[in-house]
Design a protein around this motif. Sequence first.
Motif, mmCIF file in Angstrom:
data_model
loop_
_atom_site.group_PDB
_atom_site.id
_atom_site.type_symbol
_atom_site.label_atom_id
_atom_site.label_comp_id
_atom_site.label_asym_id
_atom_site.label_seq_id
_atom_site.Cartn_x
_atom_site.Cartn_y
_atom_site.Cartn_z
ATOM 1 N N LEU A 137 0.665 -1.110 -0.125
ATOM 2 C CA LEU A 137 -0.365 -0.595 0.106
ATOM 3 C C LEU A 137 0.619 1.184 -0.040
ATOM 4 O O LEU A 137 0.469 2.698 -0.654
ATOM 5 N N GLY A 138 2.196 1.560 0.899
ATOM 6 C CA GLY A 138 2.966 2.613 0.876
ATOM 7 C C GLY A 138 3.729 2.643 -0.334
ATOM 8 O O GLY A 138 3.633 4.026 -0.892
ATOM 9 N N THR A 139 3.467 1.874 -1.219
ATOM 10 C CA THR A 139 4.386 1.757 -2.315
ATOM 11 C C THR A 139 3.360 2.635 -3.543
ATOM 12 O O THR A 139 3.146 3.329 -4.386
ATOM 13 N N CYS A 140 2.202 2.365 -3.492
ATOM 14 C CA CYS A 140 1.098 2.360 -4.173
ATOM 15 C C CYS A 140 0.726 3.701 -3.730
ATOM 16 O O CYS A 140 0.523 4.485 -5.119
ATOM 17 N N PHE A 141 0.385 4.070 -3.415
ATOM 18 C CA PHE A 141 0.311 5.216 -2.412
ATOM 19 C C PHE A 141 1.439 6.268 -2.880
ATOM 20 O O PHE A 141 0.480 7.724 -3.425
ATOM 21 N N GLN A 142 2.333 6.289 -3.276
ATOM 22 C CA GLN A 142 3.449 6.592 -3.428
ATOM 23 C C GLN A 142 3.701 7.372 -4.668
ATOM 24 O O GLN A 142 3.453 8.507 -6.090
ATOM 25 N N ASP A 143 3.294 6.006 -5.927
ATOM 26 C CA ASP A 143 3.201 6.466 -7.184
ATOM 27 C C ASP A 143 1.460 7.431 -7.544
ATOM 28 O O ASP A 143 1.385 7.575 -8.518
ATOM 29 N N ARG A 144 0.674 7.740 -6.548
ATOM 30 C CA ARG A 144 -0.124 8.474 -6.352
ATOM 31 C C ARG A 144 -0.697 9.215 -6.188
ATOM 32 O O ARG A 144 -1.645 10.189 -6.479
ATOM 33 N N LEU A 145 0.129 10.119 -5.591
ATOM 34 C CA LEU A 145 0.871 10.993 -4.454
ATOM 35 C C LEU A 145 0.128 11.993 -5.540
ATOM 36 O O LEU A 145 -0.054 12.154 -6.899
ATOM 37 N N PRO A 146 -0.511 13.398 -5.509
ATOM 38 C CA PRO A 146 -1.354 14.329 -5.989
ATOM 39 C C PRO A 146 -0.526 15.130 -6.765
ATOM 40 O O PRO A 146 0.822 15.443 -5.547
ATOM 41 N N PRO A 148 3.217 17.327 9.304
ATOM 42 C CA PRO A 148 2.016 16.869 8.446
ATOM 43 C C PRO A 148 0.186 17.453 8.455
ATOM 44 O O PRO A 148 0.468 17.722 9.994
ATOM 45 N N ASP A 149 -0.360 17.923 7.721
ATOM 46 C CA ASP A 149 -1.308 17.905 7.977
ATOM 47 C C ASP A 149 -1.881 16.287 7.898
ATOM 48 O O ASP A 149 -3.066 16.091 8.324
ATOM 49 N N VAL A 150 -1.164 15.320 7.555
ATOM 50 C CA VAL A 150 -2.598 14.781 7.119
ATOM 51 C C VAL A 150 -1.022 13.160 7.194
ATOM 52 O O VAL A 150 0.135 12.993 7.166
ATOM 53 N N ILE A 151 -1.188 12.254 8.011
ATOM 54 C CA ILE A 151 -0.746 11.013 8.643
ATOM 55 C C ILE A 151 -1.716 9.728 8.432
ATOM 56 O O ILE A 151 -2.459 9.458 8.490
ATOM 57 N N VAL A 152 -0.817 8.745 7.377
ATOM 58 C CA VAL A 152 -1.376 7.240 6.348
ATOM 59 C C VAL A 152 -0.347 6.333 6.928
ATOM 60 O O VAL A 152 0.760 6.608 6.836
ATOM 61 N N ASN A 153 -1.033 5.594 7.928
ATOM 62 C CA ASN A 153 -0.356 5.163 8.414
ATOM 63 C C ASN A 153 -0.786 3.260 7.576
ATOM 64 O O ASN A 153 -1.179 2.344 7.742
ATOM 65 N N ALA A 154 0.201 3.207 6.607
ATOM 66 C CA ALA A 154 0.454 1.836 5.739
ATOM 67 C C ALA A 154 1.208 0.531 5.853
ATOM 68 O O ALA A 154 1.369 -0.106 5.647
ATOM 69 N N ALA A 155 2.236 0.707 7.136
ATOM 70 C CA ALA A 155 2.807 -0.386 7.886
ATOM 71 C C ALA A 155 2.347 -0.984 8.829
ATOM 72 O O ALA A 155 1.114 -0.737 9.511
ATOM 73 N N ALA A 156 2.666 -2.091 8.786
ATOM 74 C CA ALA A 156 1.538 -3.196 10.327
ATOM 75 C C ALA A 156 2.688 -4.627 10.150
ATOM 76 O O ALA A 156 3.212 -4.526 9.478
ATOM 77 N N TYR A 157 1.949 -4.941 11.199
ATOM 78 C CA TYR A 157 2.464 -6.913 11.326
ATOM 79 C C TYR A 157 1.372 -7.424 10.167
ATOM 80 O O TYR A 157 0.472 -7.561 10.712
ATOM 81 N N THR A 158 1.951 -7.993 8.957
ATOM 82 C CA THR A 158 1.266 -8.362 7.979
ATOM 83 C C THR A 158 0.613 -9.920 8.003
ATOM 84 O O THR A 158 0.961 -10.864 6.804
ATOM 85 N N ALA A 159 2.196 -10.997 8.684
ATOM 86 C CA ALA A 159 2.501 -12.054 8.479
ATOM 87 C C ALA A 159 1.338 -12.994 9.406
ATOM 88 O O ALA A 159 1.351 -13.219 10.489
ATOM 89 N N VAL A 160 -0.077 -13.359 8.805
ATOM 90 C CA VAL A 160 -1.141 -13.845 9.407
ATOM 91 C C VAL A 160 -0.813 -14.701 10.693
ATOM 92 O O VAL A 160 -0.468 -14.918 11.435
ATOM 93 N N ASP A 161 -0.476 -16.066 9.862
ATOM 94 C CA ASP A 161 0.152 -17.220 10.532
ATOM 95 C C ASP A 161 1.097 -17.088 11.491
ATOM 96 O O ASP A 161 1.228 -17.709 12.187
ATOM 97 N N LYS A 162 2.230 -16.468 10.918
ATOM 98 C CA LYS A 162 3.544 -15.862 11.986
ATOM 99 C C LYS A 162 2.702 -15.663 12.763
ATOM 100 O O LYS A 162 3.732 -15.703 14.214
#
Length: 285
Positions: free
Chosen positions: A12-21, A51-65
């Motif tokens: 998500l973080g990478t895609c967000f930067q690709d689309r930054l207006p 910043p005006d806004v903080i976007v949190n695309a960070a997470a622990y995403t390893a569901v099984d681990k």
Amino acid sequence: MKVLLTGSKGQLGTCFQDRLPEGWLILATDSDVLDITDYAAVDKAVGEYRPDVIVNAAAYTAVDKAEIDSELAERINVLGPKNLAAAAKKISARFIHVSTDYVFDGSAMAPYVETDVTNPLGVYGQTKLDGEIAASSELPDTIIIRTAWVFSEYGNNFVKTMLRLANDRDALSIVADQRGCPTYAGDIAQAIITLIQKEAEGGIYHYCGDKECSWYDFANAIFNIALELNKINKKPTLSAICTEQYPTPAKRPSYSTMNCAKINSYDIPSPEWLSALSSVISLLK
Ligand SMILES: NC(=O)c1ccc[n+]([C@@H]2O[C@H](COP(=O)([O-])OP(=O)(O)OC[C@H]3O[C@@H](n4cnc5c(N)ncnc54)[C@H](OP(=O)(O)O)[C@@H]3O)[C@@H](O)[C@H]2O)c1
């Protein structure tokens, strides 16, 4: 618009930067630059950049681990958003956080709405739910987007795993009794941008792909498109199996389709995941 982005190297973080207006400024951070579990570091970064806004695309995403690594999952998925919300509150910035369909247990008979009762089945889902609560307790105006089955041209995801397996195996068994909605990370990024632009109200928003399917259907679509685009030489033979035949450390909801009417009312339609899937596969080597 000044945005502080966390998890900038993830899907998500990478895609967000690709689309930054155009005209927007961004401070893109990942764990190597800003550890969201470290409040002093978060407070300093936010206080300096303002910043005006903080976007949190960070997470622990390893569901099984997460089942055996629950302490770290909790730090990243609960303490992280709590820290970011507190820092946002201090400078009156907005906070946008991302959560998951795994906050539900899958027992619903109709697509989940934002107010439905949650009941996570595993550690990952529980930490994501606790993160939602921690962030909105700290800053009630927090925007929380619950999404599902995320794929993109970046990072690790089901699409890339399937394409890798297609090279190594002639036959694959895929779970067919878990249903949900695949969602392209680029579409989530665009939805976040639109919510910021429209100064959307704080609260929870469900956002996922337009059509429900099983992992088996998703794999089938991936291989059909990849074959059509000459990304694989042959389609593996697929067998539909049930969850019991593919045991995993974390239990997953058998049904996690979400009702997206609330976010749709901001002129953010539920994205067509099949066309996004074609675009993503065409980008992959
Ligand atoms: N992936 C899915 O299928 C799915 C489904 C539903 C919801 N979601 C939610 O969607 C959001 C985005 O997911 P994604 O798939 O884009 O995730 P991702 O690709 O796994 O990226 C997560 C990013 O967070 C960073 N991170 C981890 N710990 C950190 C810390 N302590 N401080 C700062 N950054 C840290 C990671 O950096 P390192 O690599 O350096 O650790 C990584 O760059 C998450 O909130 C996730 O829970 C995902």
